[in-house]
Design a protein around this motif. Structure first.
Motif, short mmCIF file in Angstrom:
data_model
loop_
_atom_site.label_atom_id
_atom_site.label_comp_id
_atom_site.label_asym_id
_atom_site.label_seq_id
_atom_site.Cartn_x
_atom_site.Cartn_y
_atom_site.Cartn_z
N SER A 157 0.84 -1.24 0.17
CA SER A 157 -0.12 0.02 -0.24
C SER A 157 0.90 1.31 0.03
O SER A 157 2.05 1.18 0.85
CB SER A 157 -1.00 -0.09 1.31
OG SER A 157 -1.67 1.30 1.34
N ALA A 210 -1.86 5.49 2.63
CA ALA A 210 -3.30 4.68 2.14
C ALA A 210 -3.72 3.62 2.97
O ALA A 210 -4.97 3.37 2.66
CB ALA A 210 -2.99 4.58 0.84
N LEU A 211 -2.97 2.91 3.95
CA LEU A 211 -3.57 1.92 4.68
C LEU A 211 -4.66 2.24 5.48
O LEU A 211 -4.53 2.96 6.30
CB LEU A 211 -2.52 1.05 5.18
CG LEU A 211 -2.66 -0.23 6.07
CD1 LEU A 211 -3.32 -1.22 4.86
CD2 LEU A 211 -1.66 -0.56 6.52
N PRO A 220 -5.29 -3.95 1.33
CA PRO A 220 -5.22 -2.81 0.25
C PRO A 220 -5.37 -3.42 -1.31
O PRO A 220 -5.55 -2.65 -2.10
CB PRO A 220 -4.20 -2.19 0.69
CG PRO A 220 -3.13 -3.06 0.98
CD PRO A 220 -3.80 -4.05 1.83
N CYS A 221 -5.16 -4.64 -1.33
CA CYS A 221 -5.10 -5.39 -2.46
C CYS A 221 -5.46 -6.87 -2.31
O CYS A 221 -5.30 -7.37 -0.99
CB CYS A 221 -3.70 -5.23 -3.14
SG CYS A 221 -2.49 -6.02 -2.44
N ARG A 281 -8.77 1.52 0.63
CA ARG A 281 -7.44 2.30 0.63
C ARG A 281 -8.11 3.53 0.94
O ARG A 281 -8.90 4.08 0.55
CB ARG A 281 -6.51 2.21 -0.53
CG ARG A 281 -5.88 1.11 -0.79
CD ARG A 281 -5.29 1.06 -2.32
NE ARG A 281 -4.53 2.31 -2.39
CZ ARG A 281 -3.77 2.45 -3.63
NH1 ARG A 281 -3.70 1.35 -4.45
NH2 ARG A 281 -2.91 3.50 -3.90
N ARG A 282 -7.14 4.18 1.89
CA ARG A 282 -7.89 5.69 2.56
C ARG A 282 -7.60 6.70 1.23
O ARG A 282 -8.42 7.67 1.29
CB ARG A 282 -6.87 6.09 3.70
CG ARG A 282 -7.03 5.19 5.08
CD ARG A 282 -5.90 5.75 5.70
NE ARG A 282 -6.03 6.95 6.27
CZ ARG A 282 -6.91 7.25 7.44
NH1 ARG A 282 -7.39 6.13 8.10
NH2 ARG A 282 -6.97 8.40 7.83
#
Length: 586
Positions: A530, A534-535, A551-552, A582-583
């Motif tokens: 990530s 963004a996590l 995140p993926c 994701r944030r």
């Protein structure tokens, strides 16, 4: 809660006039499911007899020949009951009698001896099981019933008993009076509840001390002297048996009858066995023990609420009494105790001692000041009538100086119409509340001011009272309307799902297996997949392994591959279609 239809109709002062299945449906409409009901037919031709002598059967070791009289003539009856003895008052089914199972009694020759009928057990009369009462065999009656008395003169055996499932929020309906109130409201009848007699102000005060004021807000005590402990009257025993309660004696049975009628558990102590002539409601002290009525000794500690005399605990409050102060055949003076106990304290005591009872079941759900005082009064009436006692002292001790009245709630007519979806005349709403025993007062154009009765512990907010309107009117009368749902008519979602379905079928045809992972992953590993910041981390994770939202899909798929390889699965083909977070919205 086992409810006798005869008992219910006695409280209603009228016959219900409905089939048992329709009564069960009516209770269901009110919110009380009837798990089952049992119909008891009439018993015919059974009279009271007196055994004059008991002799051996000439041709059978386990049979006896009993000479029994109906007051005018006597006959020899063959009997195999182990508890038959001379001088007993019993039920005699003579030739032609019809028992509870429909069997017709006829004169028979048993092992060479003629028997004009039979002596009866409780089960043969449809009363229930007397196991554990000390009556293994015949139903032995108390003295005072003249031989020749017909069974139907003592009580009606024809009845219906409903097994009513009472929800935890309605402890007031763990009683005959509670269910009678519900039936009366639904059928527009009145409850024929006898008015309590006024207390004699000249009676001496019975000393009660409440040390744990939070654990016991109120305690009512009556000392009743010159009681005659004996079996209860037949009607009392019948009601207890059909309610699933074991008859013991006229003192204990009076307390149990009051509990079934009002929902208030009570306890009867042998007043002569109480040290110091007083009771104290307090926490147990370290090292104290009690020999309970179940025959077991329990270790107590300060978390357990007890009723004690001047020397020792004599009951686990709200759970079970002690054997050292129990009523026996030698008891002459009784202390009748009725109290309000904090449901949390009772629950803690029951759980700590692993000791459950009818009392703890009711106290854990809640009792009221009304049931506390009324239950004591009903037990006093039953006890004094059945055991001939006289009240010599009385006390009503409260932890608070004044009884707080339930708060009043304003029920807005406009809000009721909004919730129920139709206009209901205010006069109809007022009638429903009055049938439920609510006190009403005018609040002008706002609506109705409603004050709930003391026993309705479940009513707090306006919406609760509006639900009562729907419940008594009938939920089926509430109009239904469709939900306001907005649908995606663009077809975008449908096309996406169809595309994913084609991808899944194609990959499966190529030998791939689809994975379904939880979506929660370790934060340290997820950060590698990530961008910085963004996590989406979880603030209060159950474990480190589930501390972030994925995140993926790659990390979990790699973990799946690793797990399969560890089991020597060489040909591993996996895929997954799922959501990620994701944030940054990427």
């Amino acid at each position: 809660m086992k409810l006798s239809l005869n008992w219910l109709e006695e409280f209603l002062g009228a016959r219900v006039g409905m089939a048992p299945a329709d009564i069960a449906q009516k209770f269901l409409d009110l919110g009380f499911e009837v798990g089952s009901f049992q119909e008891y037919p009439a018993v015919k031709g059974v009279i009271v007899g007196k055994t004059l002598s008991v002799g051996k059967h000439p041709n059978a070791d386990r049979l006896k020949i009993v000479k029994v009289t109906d007051g005018t003539r006597s006959e020899d009856v063959v009997c195999g009951a182990p508890n038959v003895a001379e001088g007993q008052t019993v039920f005699w089914a003579r030739s032609g009698a019809v028992l509870a199972d429909g069997a017709k009694v006829s004169e028979a020759v048993i092992r060479g001896v003629k028997s004009p009928g039979m002596l009866c057990s409780a089960r043969e009369l449809g009363a229930g099981d007397l196991a554990g009462t000390g009556q293994a065999g015949l139903w032995i009656l108390g003295d005072g019933i003249p031989p020749g008395t017909r069974l139907e003169e003592l009580a009606s055996m024809e009845d219906v008993v409903f097994d009513v499932e009472v929800t935890p929020n309605r402890p007031d309906c763990l009683s005959v009076i509670g269910l009678a109130r519900e039936a009366a409201a639904a059928l527009d009848l009145k409850v024929a509840w006898p008015a309590p007699l006024a207390e004699d102000d000249s009676l001496p005060f019975y000393p009660v001390t409440i040390e744990d004021r939070a654990g016991c807000p109120r305690c009512v005590a009556r000392r009743i002297e010159r009681v005659r402990v004996a079996p209860s009257p037949f009607k009392t025993q019948l009601r207890l048996l059909r309610a699933g309660v074991r008859p013991i004696n006229n003192v204990v049975d009076a307390a149990n009858i009051a509990m079934l009628e009002t929902g208030q558990p009570l306890h009867a102590f042998d007043a002569g066995l109480l040290e110091g002539g007083k009771i104290v409601v307090r926490r147990a002290r370290a090292g104290e023990k009690i020999l309970a009525l179940d025959g077991k000794t329990y270790d107590l500690d300060p978390e357990i609420l007890v009723i004690a005399d001047a020397a020792r605990p004599v009951a686990v409050a709200g759970v079970m009494g002690g054997q050292d102060s129990a009523v026996t055949e030698r008891t002459e003076n009784v202390l009748l105790e009725s109290a309000l106990f904090d449901r949390g304290r009772v629950r803690a005591s029951r759980a700590k001692l692993n000791l459950a009872s009818e009392s703890s079941y009711r106290f854990e759900r809640g009792t009221s000041s009304w049931s506390c005082l009324t239950g004591s009064w009903r037990a006093r009436e039953t006890l004094c009538q059945g055991a001939g006692g006289l009240v010599r002292s009385f006390s009503d001790t409260r932890a608070e100086t004044s009884k707080p009245r339930p708060a009043a709630v304003t029920v807005r007519i406009s809000q009721a119409e909004k919730v129920l979806g139709e206009k209901i005349p205010p006069a109809e709403i007022a009638r429903i509340f009055q049938r439920l025993g609510f006190h009403l007062f005018d609040t002008g154009e706002l609506g109705l001011g409603v004050q709930k009765p003391d026993w309705r512990l479940d009513l707090e907010a306006e919406i609760d009272f509006i639900e009562e309107i729907a419940r008594i009117r009938g939920y089926e009368k509430t109009p239904s309307r469709g939900a306001d749902v907005r649908l995606d008519v663009s077809g975008k979602l449908l096309r996406t799902r169809r595309g994913l379905s084609r991808v899944r079928r194609t990959l499966a045809a190529l030998g791939f297996s689809e994975c379904r992972n939880y979506g929660l992953v370790p934060r340290r590993q997820a950060e590698k997949f990530s961008p910085r910041g963004a996590l989406a981390a979880i603030s209060n994770p159950l474990s480190e392994e589930q501390s972030a939202v994925r995140p993926c899909l790659l990390w979990e798929l790699l973990s799946n591959v690793k797990r399969n390889l560890s089991y020597q699965k060489k040909d591993v083909r996996l895929f997954e279609a799922g959501r990620v977070s994701r944030r940054d919205g990427g």
